[in-house]
Design a protein around this motif. Structure first.
Motif, PDB file in Angstrom:
ATOM      1  N   ILE A   1     -13.539  18.378 -48.065  1.00 33.38           N
ATOM      2  CA  ILE A   1     -14.618  19.022 -48.815  1.00 33.38           C
ATOM      3  C   ILE A   1     -15.966  18.770 -48.137  1.00 33.38           C
ATOM      4  O   ILE A   1     -16.803  19.668 -48.017  1.00 33.38           O
ATOM      5  N   VAL A   2     -16.182  17.531 -47.677  1.00 32.48           N
ATOM      6  CA  VAL A   2     -17.438  17.193 -46.991  1.00 32.48           C
ATOM      7  C   VAL A   2     -17.600  18.030 -45.723  1.00 32.48           C
ATOM      8  O   VAL A   2     -18.700  18.495 -45.397  1.00 32.48           O
ATOM      9  N   SER A   3     -16.500  18.252 -44.999  1.00 28.87           N
ATOM     10  CA  SER A   3     -16.551  19.071 -43.788  1.00 28.87           C
ATOM     11  C   SER A   3     -17.055  20.474 -44.112  1.00 28.87           C
ATOM     12  O   SER A   3     -17.895  21.033 -43.385  1.00 28.87           O
TER      13      SER A   3
ATOM     14  N   GLY B   1     -21.062  24.676 -44.182  1.00 22.08           N
ATOM     15  CA  GLY B   1     -21.682  25.717 -44.995  1.00 22.08           C
ATOM     16  C   GLY B   1     -23.188  25.574 -45.055  1.00 22.08           C
ATOM     17  O   GLY B   1     -23.925  26.561 -44.982  1.00 22.08           O
ATOM     18  N   PHE B   2     -23.672  24.338 -45.158  1.00 17.36           N
ATOM     19  CA  PHE B   2     -25.111  24.106 -45.238  1.00 17.36           C
ATOM     20  C   PHE B   2     -25.822  24.593 -43.977  1.00 17.36           C
ATOM     21  O   PHE B   2     -26.809  25.332 -44.054  1.00 17.36           O
TER      22      PHE B   2
ATOM     23  N   GLY C   1     -21.884  25.088 -54.755  1.00 20.19           N
ATOM     24  CA  GLY C   1     -23.046  25.844 -55.199  1.00 20.19           C
ATOM     25  C   GLY C   1     -24.348  25.176 -54.805  1.00 20.19           C
ATOM     26  O   GLY C   1     -25.328  25.847 -54.475  1.00 20.19           O
ATOM     27  N   LEU C   2     -24.368  23.837 -54.831  1.00 21.27           N
ATOM     28  CA  LEU C   2     -25.559  23.108 -54.397  1.00 21.27           C
ATOM     29  C   LEU C   2     -25.891  23.443 -52.950  1.00 21.27           C
ATOM     30  O   LEU C   2     -27.040  23.747 -52.611  1.00 21.27           O
ATOM     31  N   VAL C   3     -24.866  23.413 -52.096  1.00 20.41           N
ATOM     32  CA  VAL C   3     -25.071  23.716 -50.677  1.00 20.41           C
ATOM     33  C   VAL C   3     -25.475  25.174 -50.487  1.00 20.41           C
ATOM     34  O   VAL C   3     -26.426  25.498 -49.774  1.00 20.41           O
ATOM     35  N   ILE C   4     -24.739  26.074 -51.154  1.00 19.87           N
ATOM     36  CA  ILE C   4     -24.982  27.503 -50.983  1.00 19.87           C
ATOM     37  C   ILE C   4     -26.373  27.888 -51.472  1.00 19.87           C
ATOM     38  O   ILE C   4     -27.003  28.801 -50.942  1.00 19.87           O
TER      39      ILE C   4
ATOM     40  N   LEU D   1     -28.442  23.849 -33.753  1.00 18.41           N
ATOM     41  CA  LEU D   1     -27.328  23.544 -32.845  1.00 18.41           C
ATOM     42  C   LEU D   1     -26.773  22.132 -32.988  1.00 18.41           C
ATOM     43  O   LEU D   1     -25.557  21.953 -33.112  1.00 18.41           O
ATOM     44  N   PRO D   2     -27.607  21.082 -32.945  1.00 22.97           N
ATOM     45  CA  PRO D   2     -27.026  19.732 -33.082  1.00 22.97           C
ATOM     46  C   PRO D   2     -26.362  19.514 -34.439  1.00 22.97           C
ATOM     47  O   PRO D   2     -25.378  18.766 -34.532  1.00 22.97           O
ATOM     48  N   LEU D   3     -26.886  20.160 -35.477  1.00 27.34           N
ATOM     49  CA  LEU D   3     -26.262  20.035 -36.795  1.00 27.34           C
ATOM     50  C   LEU D   3     -24.879  20.684 -36.808  1.00 27.34           C
ATOM     51  O   LEU D   3     -23.930  20.158 -37.402  1.00 27.34           O
ATOM     52  N   LEU D   4     -24.760  21.820 -36.142  1.00 28.89           N
ATOM     53  CA  LEU D   4     -23.451  22.463 -36.013  1.00 28.89           C
ATOM     54  C   LEU D   4     -22.508  21.593 -35.192  1.00 28.89           C
ATOM     55  O   LEU D   4     -21.300  21.548 -35.447  1.00 28.89           O
ATOM     56  N   GLY D   5     -23.073  20.907 -34.187  1.00 28.63           N
ATOM     57  CA  GLY D   5     -22.269  19.994 -33.381  1.00 28.63           C
ATOM     58  C   GLY D   5     -21.698  18.861 -34.228  1.00 28.63           C
ATOM     59  O   GLY D   5     -20.520  18.505 -34.105  1.00 28.63           O
ATOM     60  N   VAL D   6     -22.520  18.306 -35.113  1.00 31.05           N
ATOM     61  CA  VAL D   6     -22.041  17.261 -36.033  1.00 31.05           C
ATOM     62  C   VAL D   6     -20.934  17.817 -36.924  1.00 31.05           C
ATOM     63  O   VAL D   6     -19.907  17.159 -37.163  1.00 31.05           O
TER      64      VAL D   6
END
Length: 484
Positions: free
Chosen positions: A24-26, A31-32, A152-155, A183-188
């Protein structure tokens, strides 16, 4: 821990040591980041017009192309979910997002940036249906409200802070940095997901029907393109818009007929046999139309009538988005405890109250009044979206989960295009109607007054749509889930 998980074909498979929380965290991280970059670009449109020397109608293709890609891919996501494993689709979605974001960050021309947006949309089109389907498979019905509330919080939160952060970036840096920061956030996200993501369903690989995919592309793509083009200034009488809408309607009609006559449809329309799914879907469509049309009207009002900067306008929109995001998990818990009905009814009452307030705004309206109305609107939205969606999907049997999520995600995109197109059209018609017969012909503020008259017309239409939703809300019943 042993968990029995229903596969997409309705059979039950046993998975050992399923780590639900990391999975779920992934999805939350991925999504964020994905949704943040989408709304962040909206605040950079003026900069793109200047940098590339293009017109407003051209730059809007960054949004239209994105919606069009979603409109084509999301309808077939039900089939895609049955062809590939959870892990494969999750990693593929992030790879597309990373490639698209990198291309956008280095884009030297508008054409290259347009390609990047399409690639990003492919990633989103894979991620969102996968995320909701995985929740339905992993989480028992009695706990789904809380988890859907977290989603929903993330979305809600990511799109809410996108314009504010991009406004801050644009004060000191170029629009390219919106993507470099992502980009680095997507990498994480891809590293975390690659380590923790597990397969929770067994691919059944149903037969691929090329004709269904073609009809779906023409149908949903034509509808999204037609409404988007009309909303961008093409006008409802434009030959291009008429052809797109006619082709879209015919494509959808033929697509529906084919799905109903196939043994293994790519979008199983049997989901419409379940009344709470249908009502939940309609409520979701109504709220998305209201929300997305408001989110395009209010920034225009703040920047055009109140003459605020992009950063200031983004700050004013931020509290409503944050409150909506923070309330989503709370509404999820209330849904699990009390059911949907006594959330969605007051939710629509709050939305109507906010919309009525928006019909009174003018050139002298205070910023605090706008923030207050937006907060009320967002509280109402948080009370409707997750409960309506979760209650509707709960009524479906497990074999229809991929198709139900595909239907809901598809119609969200279509309703977004329809809502924004109608809102912009009513804004333009109201503005022109006032300018053709102003109260004081020599008043230098006439263009701004005319703009507010157009806004009033758009929000009046939204009130009518919300009233339909309020009536339907009384027919919502809590689903007693018999399947696991």
């Amino acid at each position: 821990m042993n968990i029995d998980i229903s596969a997409n074909n309705g059979s039950t498979i046993e998975k050992n040591n399923i780590r639900t929380v990391p999975i779920i965290v992934s999805f939350l991280i991925a999504g964020f980041v994905g949704l943040f970059s989408e709304t962040a670009l909206n605040m950079a449109l003026n900069s793109l017009i200047i940098d590339f020397g293009i017109k407003e109608t051209t730059v809007q293709w960054l949004t239209t192309g994105y919606l069009l890609t979603l409109g084509i891919l999301v309808p077939v996501s039900g089939m895609i979910l049955q062809w590939f494993s959870t892990r494969q689709l999750f990693i593929a979605s992030l790879i597309f997002s990373i490639i698209g974001t990198f291309i956008a960050a280095i884009a030297p021309t508008f054409a290259v940036l347009m390609i990047a947006r399409v690639v990003q949309a492919v990633g989103t089109a894979l991620l969102l249906p996968l995320m909701f389907n995985t929740i339905l498979v992993l989480i028992p019905p009695q706990n789904r409200g809380k988890i859907m509330g977290l989603m929903g919080l993330v979305i809600s939160f990511a799109p809410a802070i996108g314009p504010t952060i991009s406004g801050l970036i644009l004060k000191t840096l170029s629009w390219h940095w919106i993507f470099w920061i992502s980009l680095p956030l997507l990498g994480v996200a891809i590293v975390f997901g690659s380590y923790y993501m597990q397969n929770v369903t067994t691919p059944t690989k149903p037969k691929i029907d090329i004709l269904s995919i073609l009809l779906s592309t023409i149908g949903f793509g034509g509808i999204v393109y037609g409404f988007s083009s009309a909303g961008e200034g093409g006008g409802w009488g434009s030959l291009e818009v008429i052809i797109a809408l006619v082709a879209g309607v015919l494509g959808l009609l033929l697509f529906t007929i084919r799905q109903l006559t196939m043994k293994h449809p790519i979008m199983d329309l049997r989901a419409f046999k379940y009344p709470m799914f249908v009502i939940g879907l309609i409520l979701l469509v109504i709220v998305m139309m209201i929300l997305l049309s408001s989110m395009i009207l209010l920034p225009l009002y703040l920047q055009t009538v109140l003459a605020l900067s992009t950063f200031t306008a983004g700050l004013l929109l931020l509290p409503g988005g944050i409150i909506n995001g923070l309330l989503s998990p709370i509404m999820g818990g209330l849904f699990d405890k009390f059911g949907p009905k006594w959330l969605v009814i007051p939710g629509f009452v709050l939305i109507m109250a906010a919309l009525i307030g928006f019909t009174t705004i003018d050139i002298e309206t205070s910023k605090g009044f706008i923030i207050g109305l937006l907060i009320v609107l967002m509280i109402g939205v948080s009370m409707i979206m997750m409960p309506a969606q979760t209650n509707g999907l709960n009524q479906l049997p497990p074999e229809l989960y991929p198709h139900g999520t595909a239907i809901m995600n598809t119609l969200q995109q279509v309703s977004g295009a329809i809502g924004t197109a109608i809102a912009i059209s009513l804004l333009a018609s109201g503005t022109n109607a006032y300018l053709s017969n102003p109260v004081d012909a020599v008043n230098p503020l006439n263009p701004l007054i005319a703009f507010t008259e157009g806004l009033h017309r758009s929000f009046t239409f939204a009130i009518i749509v919300a009233l339909i939703g309020l009536v339907l809300a009384f027919f919502v019943k809590r689903v007693n889930v018999e399947h696991k």
